[in-house]
Design a protein around this motif. Structure first.
Motif, mmCIF file in Angstrom:
data_model
loop_
_atom_site.group_PDB
_atom_site.id
_atom_site.type_symbol
_atom_site.label_atom_id
_atom_site.label_comp_id
_atom_site.label_asym_id
_atom_site.label_seq_id
_atom_site.Cartn_x
_atom_site.Cartn_y
_atom_site.Cartn_z
ATOM 1 N N UNK A 102 47.553 21.665 32.597
ATOM 2 C CA UNK A 102 48.804 22.738 32.724
ATOM 3 C C UNK A 102 48.367 23.592 33.732
ATOM 4 N N UNK A 103 47.462 23.221 34.611
ATOM 5 C CA UNK A 103 47.227 24.054 35.846
ATOM 6 C C UNK A 103 46.880 25.567 35.464
ATOM 7 N N UNK A 104 46.071 25.628 34.659
ATOM 8 C CA UNK A 104 45.608 27.016 34.184
ATOM 9 C C UNK A 104 44.402 27.372 33.635
ATOM 10 N N UNK A 105 43.838 28.491 34.332
ATOM 11 C CA UNK A 105 42.461 28.831 34.223
ATOM 12 C C UNK A 105 42.165 30.412 33.847
ATOM 13 N N UNK A 106 41.585 30.582 32.992
ATOM 14 C CA UNK A 106 41.180 32.281 32.384
ATOM 15 C C UNK A 106 39.639 32.569 32.543
ATOM 16 N N UNK A 107 39.684 33.514 33.501
ATOM 17 C CA UNK A 107 38.127 34.119 33.611
ATOM 18 C C UNK A 107 38.117 35.351 32.777
ATOM 19 N N UNK A 108 37.127 34.895 31.512
ATOM 20 C CA UNK A 108 37.161 36.093 30.365
ATOM 21 C C UNK A 108 35.818 36.871 30.539
ATOM 22 N N UNK A 109 35.702 38.267 30.153
ATOM 23 C CA UNK A 109 34.415 38.701 30.397
ATOM 24 C C UNK A 109 34.668 40.010 29.216
ATOM 25 N N UNK A 110 33.507 40.035 28.619
ATOM 26 C CA UNK A 110 33.251 41.141 27.431
ATOM 27 C C UNK A 110 32.529 42.290 28.043
ATOM 28 N N UNK A 111 33.000 43.514 28.104
ATOM 29 C CA UNK A 111 32.037 44.609 28.664
ATOM 30 C C UNK A 111 31.844 45.446 27.361
ATOM 31 N N UNK A 112 30.750 45.522 26.866
ATOM 32 C CA UNK A 112 30.453 46.439 25.701
ATOM 33 C C UNK A 112 31.386 45.803 24.653
ATOM 34 N N UNK A 113 32.315 46.736 23.989
ATOM 35 C CA UNK A 113 33.228 46.263 22.788
ATOM 36 C C UNK A 113 34.643 46.121 23.564
ATOM 37 N N UNK A 114 34.769 45.987 24.858
ATOM 38 C CA UNK A 114 35.997 45.689 25.395
ATOM 39 C C UNK A 114 36.262 44.076 26.006
ATOM 40 N N UNK A 115 37.392 43.634 25.912
ATOM 41 C CA UNK A 115 37.447 42.222 26.194
ATOM 42 C C UNK A 115 38.642 41.945 27.230
ATOM 43 N N UNK A 116 38.200 41.578 28.521
ATOM 44 C CA UNK A 116 39.241 41.236 29.523
ATOM 45 C C UNK A 116 39.448 39.949 30.259
ATOM 46 N N UNK A 117 40.420 39.855 30.780
ATOM 47 C CA UNK A 117 40.511 38.485 31.309
ATOM 48 C C UNK A 117 41.751 38.506 32.458
ATOM 49 N N UNK A 118 41.495 37.636 33.290
ATOM 50 C CA UNK A 118 42.295 37.504 34.590
ATOM 51 C C UNK A 118 42.706 35.883 34.489
ATOM 52 N N UNK A 119 44.182 35.557 34.898
ATOM 53 C CA UNK A 119 44.529 34.189 35.053
ATOM 54 C C UNK A 119 44.583 33.749 36.441
ATOM 55 N N UNK A 120 44.280 32.393 36.818
ATOM 56 C CA UNK A 120 44.647 31.831 37.928
ATOM 57 C C UNK A 120 45.138 30.269 37.644
#
Length: 266
Positions: A102-120
Motif C-alpha cells: 500500500x506504499x505506506x511507512x510509519x515512523x513511530x517514537x515514544x518519548x517518555x509517556x508520549x507517542x508520536x509518528x509521521x508517515x511517508x
C-alpha cells in the motif's frame, strides 16, 4: 515559564491531527536479525559502535526496530520493562512500520509517556539492479544501488527469500535485503540470522493513540527531550538544584553536538 513538554505537545497537536483510523494488526511469520555498525560522530570515524536490529515480517506489514527496543516492547517480548541493562540501551529508539503493498511507512517514537509518528510513502528508493552476485551466509545475493537522504548505498538482496523488504526504511527490491551499507561505511547492516516464527507472533498497534506529526517537528521534540529530559518529563520525584540542572543540560548538549552524522542527512 510554561512547561516545555506541554508547549511541545500543544505545538504538535495544534499543527496536526491525531490520525484515528489506522489500526494495524498482523501475524509476524519471520524474524530477521541484522548486525548494524554505525558512526554517529563524523569527526571520530574510528569510534564506531554496533548493535543488533530486528525486522519482523508479516503478510502485509513489517516492523523494524533495535533489538534493545524489544526488551521494552510488551507486545513482542514480555519481561522487565524497566530494564536498564546494556541489552536494553539503544541509539535507535524508533519503530518503523512498513506496508510496501500500500506504499505506506510509519515512523513511530515514544518519548517518555508520549507517542508520536509521521508517515511517508514506502517507495522512497530508486534502485539500480546490477548483475554482480555473491554469497552471503549461504544465500545468493545480487547487488543493487540507490541514493537516499544524502547517502549512496550498496545493497545485496536475495530472491531466495522473496520478500520485498529490508532494514530501516529500505524496501522495494525483488527479494529481502540481507546486506546494505552506505559507500562511506558509516552505516552498515549485515544479516545475522533469519528465522521462521512458529507459531507466528501476533502484533497490534493502534495509531489513534499516537500524535501524527511531521519528521521535522518530531526531531525538534526529540532533541528538546534529549537536551533537557528533566524539564520534559516534569517528574516531581526528581529533585535537582538549578546549578546541577544547567550542568546536565550543558553535558547533554555537548553529547548531541557529537551526534552529527545521522543515517538520514536530510
Amino acid at each position: 515559564m510554561p512547561n516545555k513538554k506541554v508547549f511541545s505537545l500543544f505545538f504538535l497537536i495544534f499543527n496536526v491531527a491525531v490520525f484515528a483510523q489506522k489500526k494495524i494488526k498482523t501475524d509476524f511469520k519471520y524474524k530477521v536479525t541484522y548486525s548494524l555498525q554505525y558512526t554517529l560522530d563524523s569527526t571520530q570515524l574510528d569510534s564506531g559502535k554496533s548493535e543488533y536490529m530486528v525486522l519482523f515480517l508479516g503478510d502485509d506489514f513489517s516492523s523494524f526496530s533495535s533489538r534493545a527496543k524489544l526488551f521494552k516492547n510488551s507486545v513482542v517480548v514480555k519481561g522487565n520493562t524497566a530494564s536498564t541493562s546494556n541489552e536494553s540501551i539503544t541509539a535507535f529508539p524508533a519503530v518503523i512500520l512498513k506496508n510496501p503493498k500500500e506504499n505506506y511507512l510509519a515512523y513511530t517514537l515514544q518519548i517518555v509517556d508520549d507517542y508520536f509518528y509521521y508517515e511517508q510513502p514506502s517507495n522512497l528508493f530508486d534502485w539500480k539492479i546490477h548483475d554482480e552476485i555473491k554469497d552471503i551466509k549461504g544465500y545468493a545475493a545480487q547487488k543493487a544501488t540507490t541514493t537516499y537522504s544524502g547517502r549512496d548505498y550498496i545493497a545485496w538482496f536475495t530472491t531466495d527469500i522473496p520478500i520485498s523488504d529490508g532494514p530501516f526504511k529500505f524496501n522495494g527490491l525483488p527479494g529481502l535485503i540481507i546486506e546494505i551499507s552506505d559507500t562511506q561505511n558509516h552505516y552498515s547492516f549485515t544479516l545475522y540470522a533469519f528465522e521462521k516464527l512458529e507459531p507466528p507472533v501476533s502484533f497490534t498497534i493502534n495509531l489513534k493513540q499516537y500524535v501524527l506529526t511531521t519528521k521535522e517537528k518530531l526531531l525538534e521534540v526529540q532533541y528538546r527531550y534529549r537536551q533537557d529530559p528533566f524539564t520534559y518529563a516534569n517528574n516531581p520525584n526528581v529533585k535537582i538544584t538549578p546549578e546541577v540542572h544547567q550542568a546536565y543540560i550543558k553535558a547533554f548538549t555537548e553529547m548531541l553536538e557529537k551526534e552529527n552524522n545521522p543515517i538520514e542527512k536530510d
